[in-house]
Design a protein around this motif. Structure first.
Motif, PDB file in Angstrom:
ATOM      1  N   ASP A  80     -27.396   5.336  28.768  1.00 30.55           N
ATOM      2  CA  ASP A  80     -26.685   5.522  30.037  1.00 30.55           C
ATOM      3  C   ASP A  80     -27.560   5.163  31.228  1.00 30.55           C
ATOM      4  O   ASP A  80     -27.056   4.771  32.281  1.00 30.55           O
ATOM      5  N   ASP A  81     -28.859   5.282  31.075  1.00 28.57           N
ATOM      6  CA  ASP A  81     -29.799   4.975  32.160  1.00 28.57           C
ATOM      7  C   ASP A  81     -30.473   3.639  31.834  1.00 28.57           C
ATOM      8  O   ASP A  81     -31.319   3.568  30.948  1.00 28.57           O
ATOM      9  N   PRO A  82     -30.129   2.555  32.546  1.00 27.99           N
ATOM     10  CA  PRO A  82     -30.696   1.243  32.202  1.00 27.99           C
ATOM     11  C   PRO A  82     -32.215   1.188  32.366  1.00 27.99           C
ATOM     12  O   PRO A  82     -32.905   0.531  31.587  1.00 27.99           O
ATOM     13  N   GLU A  83     -32.765   1.889  33.343  1.00 27.82           N
ATOM     14  CA  GLU A  83     -34.210   1.868  33.548  1.00 27.82           C
ATOM     15  C   GLU A  83     -34.931   2.555  32.388  1.00 27.82           C
ATOM     16  O   GLU A  83     -35.939   2.055  31.878  1.00 27.82           O
ATOM     17  N   LEU A  84     -34.385   3.660  31.932  1.00 27.88           N
ATOM     18  CA  LEU A  84     -34.968   4.371  30.810  1.00 27.88           C
ATOM     19  C   LEU A  84     -34.833   3.559  29.523  1.00 27.88           C
ATOM     20  O   LEU A  84     -35.755   3.504  28.710  1.00 27.88           O
TER      21      LEU A  84
END
Length: 102
Positions: A80-84
């Motif tokens: 859900d978190d692209p950076e993560l």
């Protein structure tokens, strides 16, 4: 023994008419100078014994009871978190490169 004699000499100087508080300080200091080499001898023997105990070969167990822990797998929340997710992919690449060099 010399340090005890020097402490006694400083005590006599302290009690004389020309004695000062500095002489009393030396009375307390000389016995410490005499005890210090004995303390260092004891401490060095203790440290050497500790180093020998650590350097002694230990018998390895015939088998390991548990495999090494596995790294955590990415979860749905990571996606859900692209950076993560990008960071986790980078870590996976680093792990793969490390496994290749072994």
């Amino acid at each position: 023994m010399a340090c005890v004699g020097l402490a006694w000499w400083q005590w006599q100087r302290f009690e004389s008419a020309t004695g000062s508080w500095q002489n009393l300080g030396y009375v307390l200091q000389w016995p410490l100078f005499g005890l210090f080499p004995g303390f260092m001898f004891w401490r060095l023997r203790k440290l050497r014994a500790q180093q020998r105990a650590e350097a002694a070969p230990r018998s390895a167990p015939a088998f390991e009871s548990e495999p090494p822990p596995r790294p955590p797998q990415p979860t749905r929340q990571d996606e859900d978190d692209p950076e993560l997710a990008a960071y986790n992919r980078y870590l996976a690449q680093l792990n793969a490169m490390d496994q290749e060099t072994r």
